[in-house]
Design a protein around this motif. Structure first.
Motif, PDB file in Angstrom:
ATOM      1  N   GLN A   1       0.830  -1.198   0.000  1.00 47.46           N
ATOM      2  CA  GLN A   1       0.000   0.000   0.000  1.00 47.46           C
ATOM      3  C   GLN A   1       0.862   1.245   0.000  1.00 47.46           C
ATOM      4  O   GLN A   1       1.757   1.397   0.832  1.00 47.46           O
ATOM      5  CB  GLN A   1      -0.922   0.030   1.227  1.00 47.46           C
ATOM      6  N   PHE A   2       0.574   2.142  -0.948  1.00 47.04           N
ATOM      7  CA  PHE A   2       1.203   3.449  -0.966  1.00 47.04           C
ATOM      8  C   PHE A   2       0.224   4.474  -0.389  1.00 47.04           C
ATOM      9  O   PHE A   2      -0.986   4.287  -0.449  1.00 47.04           O
ATOM     10  CB  PHE A   2       1.601   3.843  -2.392  1.00 47.04           C
TER      11      PHE A   2
ATOM     12  N   MET B   1       6.816   6.311  -2.781  1.00 48.79           N
ATOM     13  CA  MET B   1       6.277   5.299  -3.696  1.00 48.79           C
ATOM     14  C   MET B   1       6.992   5.308  -5.045  1.00 48.79           C
ATOM     15  O   MET B   1       7.115   4.270  -5.702  1.00 48.79           O
ATOM     16  CB  MET B   1       4.778   5.481  -3.889  1.00 48.79           C
TER      17      MET B   1
ATOM     18  N   LEU C   1       8.394   1.602  -5.967  1.00 51.37           N
ATOM     19  CA  LEU C   1       7.718   0.858  -7.042  1.00 51.37           C
ATOM     20  C   LEU C   1       8.678   0.082  -7.950  1.00 51.37           C
ATOM     21  O   LEU C   1       8.463  -1.118  -8.181  1.00 51.37           O
ATOM     22  CB  LEU C   1       6.846   1.809  -7.867  1.00 51.37           C
TER      23      LEU C   1
ATOM     24  N   CYS D   1      -2.893   1.890  -4.381  1.00 49.81           N
ATOM     25  CA  CYS D   1      -2.334   3.226  -4.582  1.00 49.81           C
ATOM     26  C   CYS D   1      -3.522   4.168  -4.769  1.00 49.81           C
ATOM     27  O   CYS D   1      -3.815   4.629  -5.862  1.00 49.81           O
ATOM     28  CB  CYS D   1      -1.416   3.241  -5.796  1.00 49.81           C
TER      29      CYS D   1
END
Length: 267
Positions: free
Chosen positions: A68-69, A186, A190, A203
């Motif tokens: 989770q961002f 993020m 990523l 996101c």
């Protein structure tokens, strides 16, 4: 993306004007204002349906990585956990945990790590609407201010009534043991993700803040398309779909929409 020293408002659990768990904001080095505003069971996802989809879709995987961002105060991570634990078929879901939850903002990630959360009336209503037994997951913290006789009587009759606009609660170990909060950017995290067609990336409601910078959005989606293999999922939010032409961009990068704000990597 770097952040400047904190600038935040409405952080008080009693006197804030927000009706969700947080409505805190900060500024990036470039002066962009980013919101941590969120709440439990945010309406732009059908969370129980998402849990059922995740369980079914990854039924043959031994491990599923949820990343989770923009984790904020943990509200959406906790929502994902509760939805999986409370799944309609009572399936075993340990393979989905722990969620790896990142936020660039040090203050909010430390708040999440504390195991405490401020809940508003909206949060309590959403817990009840989703048939969540509140005491299983949240315990009211002692008030740091004096309550009136009227407020005390209200709490005796309605233990989870919110006094003011937000009250502080301790988050149960059932939730905190199933999520790991870390400070991180993020855009840097990523490209380093290793996927084996067993990843869910949340996101949600963060890309929309970059609506005036299409190159950032394009590069992010192109990167996530390279990182995720066929079968993995990408989940966004209302802010992203309203402010960006992201659905077409995702389609052009080998994602198909399979549910509201949920996209499947297809090749």
């Amino acid at each position: 993306m770097k952040i400047m020293p904190e600038h935040s408002y409405n952080t008080s659990c009693r006197k804030s004007v927000s009706f969700g768990s947080t409505d805190r904001y900060y500024k990036t080095e470039a002066g962009k204002e980013i919101g941590n505003n969120t709440w439990l069971f945010r309406e732009d996802i059908s969370w129980h349906n998402l849990a059922q989809l995740e369980i079914s879709h990854f039924q043959h995987k031994d491990k599923v990585n949820i990343i989770q961002f923009a984790a904020s105060d943990g509200s959406e991570g906790y929502t994902q956990i509760m939805s999986l634990l409370e799944n309609a078929k009572r399936k075993e879901v340990n393979k989905f945990f722990p969620i790896q939850a990142f936020d660039i903002n040090e203050f909010i990630i430390n708040r999440a790590k504390s195991g405490k959360i401020c809940l508003g009336e909206k949060d309590i209503q959403h817990l009840r609407t989703n048939s969540i037994n509140i005491p299983t997951y949240f315990e009211r913290m002692p008030f740091t201010f004096n309550l009136s006789d009227r407020e005390l009587e209200t709490l005796r009759n309605h233990p989870y009534k919110i006094i003011g606009t937000r009250n502080e609660f301790k988050v149960s170990d059932i939730l905190t043991s199933r999520i790991s909060f870390k400070q991180g950017d993020m855009f840097e995290i990523l490209p380093k993700i290793k996927d084996d067609s067993n990843t869910i990336i949340l996101c949600r409601n963060i890309l929309g803040y970059f609506f005036e910078e299409p190159n950032i959005i394009n590069n992010f989606v192109e990167t996530i398309s390279k990182v995720l293999k066929k079968g993995s999922l990408f989940v966004i939010g209302k802010l992203d779909t309203e402010l960006l032409k992201i659905e077409k961009l995702l389609k052009d990068n080998s994602f198909i929409k399979i549910s509201k704000n949920v996209f499947l990597k297809v090749k």
